[in-house]
Design an enzyme around this catalytic site. Structure first.
Site, short mmCIF file in Angstrom:
data_model
loop_
_atom_site.label_atom_id
_atom_site.label_comp_id
_atom_site.label_asym_id
_atom_site.label_seq_id
_atom_site.Cartn_x
_atom_site.Cartn_y
_atom_site.Cartn_z
CG ASP A 166 -2.00 -0.99 1.21
OD1 ASP A 166 -1.95 -1.88 0.36
OD2 ASP A 166 -2.91 -0.89 2.06
CG HIS A 243 1.63 -8.93 0.29
ND1 HIS A 243 0.80 -9.96 0.71
CD2 HIS A 243 1.47 -7.95 1.22
CE1 HIS A 243 0.19 -9.60 1.83
NE2 HIS A 243 0.57 -8.38 2.15
CB SER A 347 10.37 2.15 4.22
OG SER A 347 11.67 2.40 3.76
#
Length: 378
Positions: A166, A243, A347
């Site tokens: 995200d 992911h 990050s």
């Protein structure tokens, strides 16, 4: 005259016996109970105060400097002196300290108001959290790394590359002349970012530091392919796990200890080569179109990068040193959408991959994106 001198001479013994000792005792009273001053301790104290003052002053300057940067194209990038000064700030120490504070258990009665305040400040969607009871998170670190409910991030199977995290898309596009853009108009070196081409034994001729074009071509498995890249910035309020963005086989890991500069989009516009300065973990492998890599980039207060299949990875150590490499002899097979790792705060994820020349991105710079949503396809 003689009588006067004789009188003064007679007073001399009295002066020696009474007056001089009184002055001596008075001069010794203030120091009678004082402890000896340790010169080393005094020096350390002065050095600490001076360092604190310089650090606060430098931080204030950078705050002023960064607050003046807008989205307009006409801004002055950081000078070499400013970059050097910025890199001298104790950001690694601050990040380790922040990590320790995050791991301190919060009193049970304070958890709900504290985490609710954080969620309100950074616009976290708590309805998606697998654990909706905020009192079950023992500390901030657990709350940052919270897991989501099943199926709230469906993976789009129609496209070959999907978002690993995200966040906000900082930049994307083709890799041109062995340079990547961290934001529009601000570049960094592909070779400096990925390091020596040793992950598949094909190192001959592609590590010539004076020939970046040869390095670039050495990454491609076919003359009909191009290198593409995509940078996704995770803000503090975003979901902090990342992911796998595609089906690929991981062969190699390289950990670059480095700085922990902020990767905020404003700083990315200001500091050229930002991602090459920062600590990062690069995973190299192959997918159906050739070369594929995914990099987790550390940042201020994000010294801790955890990758689930790589327990030997240990980031944000006290001393910066050479890169730490690891080969996965049998390979690590990842499917699109598989859990990969996590940050302790926001990050950046950088994807660099080979794909046919007809590959098209389905996203644009500045767009918000979520795990599993389409990035592009060939």
């Amino acid at each position: 005259m003689t009588s006067s001198l004789s009188r003064l001479t007679s007073l001399r013994p009295l002066f020696r016996r009474q007056i001089i000792p009184q002055f001596s005792r008075k001069s010794q009273i203030p120091n009678s109970g004082a402890k000896p001053v340790n010169p080393t301790r005094k020096l350390v104290k002065r050095a600490f105060l001076l360092t604190s003052a310089v650090t606060c002053g430098t931080a204030g300057y950078f705050y002023y400097r960064l607050s003046s940067i807008t989205e307009d194209d006409d801004f002055r990038p950081a000078s070499n002196f400013e970059v050097t000064l910025y890199r001298k700030l104790p950001l690694r120490f601050m990040s380790r300290l922040w990590g320790q504070l995050n791991s301190v258990d919060v009193p049970h009665w304070l958890r709900k108001p504290a985490f609710s305040l954080y969620a309100w400040m950074f616009n976290c969607n708590l309805d998606e959290a697998a654990e909706s009871d905020l009192t079950q998170y023992k500390n901030l670190s657990e709350f940052f790394r919270r897991q989501l409910k099943p199926h709230v991030r469906p993976v789009d199977s129609r496209f070959t590359v999907t978002s690993p995290a995200d966040g906000r898309v900082l930049h994307l596009g083709k890799v041109e002349d062995c340079r990547l853009e961290q934001v529009k108009g601000v570049t960094y070196s592909l070779q400096g970012f990925l390091g020596p081409h040793t992950w598949n034994g094909k190192s001959e001729g592609v590590d010539d530091v004076d020939n970046e074009e040869k390095y670039h071509r050495g990454l491609l498995s076919s003359p009909d392919s191009e290198l593409y890249h995509c940078i996704i910035y995770l803000a503090p309020g975003d979901y902090h796990r990342f992911h796998s963005p595609a089906k690929w086989n991981i062969k190699y890991r390289r950990h670059f200890p480095g700085d922990l500069l902020s990767v905020n989009p404003t700083v990315a516009r200001w500091v050229q080569g930002l991602f090459n300065f920062n600590e990062r973990v690069v995973y190299y492998g192959n997918w159906q179109h050739g070369f594929f890599s995914m990099t987790a980039v550390g940042a201020t207060n994000v010294g801790s990068i955890n990758v689930y299949f790589d327990p030997e990875l240990n980031t944000n150590q006290r001393k910066k040193g050479p890169s730490f490499n690891k080969s996965f002899n049998d390979g690590i097979q990842c499917n699109k959408g598989d859990y990969f790792g996590e940050f302790n705060m926001g990050s950046t994820i950088v994807l660099i991959f080979e794909a046919p020349k007809n590959f098209e991105f389905n996203i644009r710079s500045g767009q918000k994106i979520r795990v599993g949503e389409s990035v592009g396809t060939a």
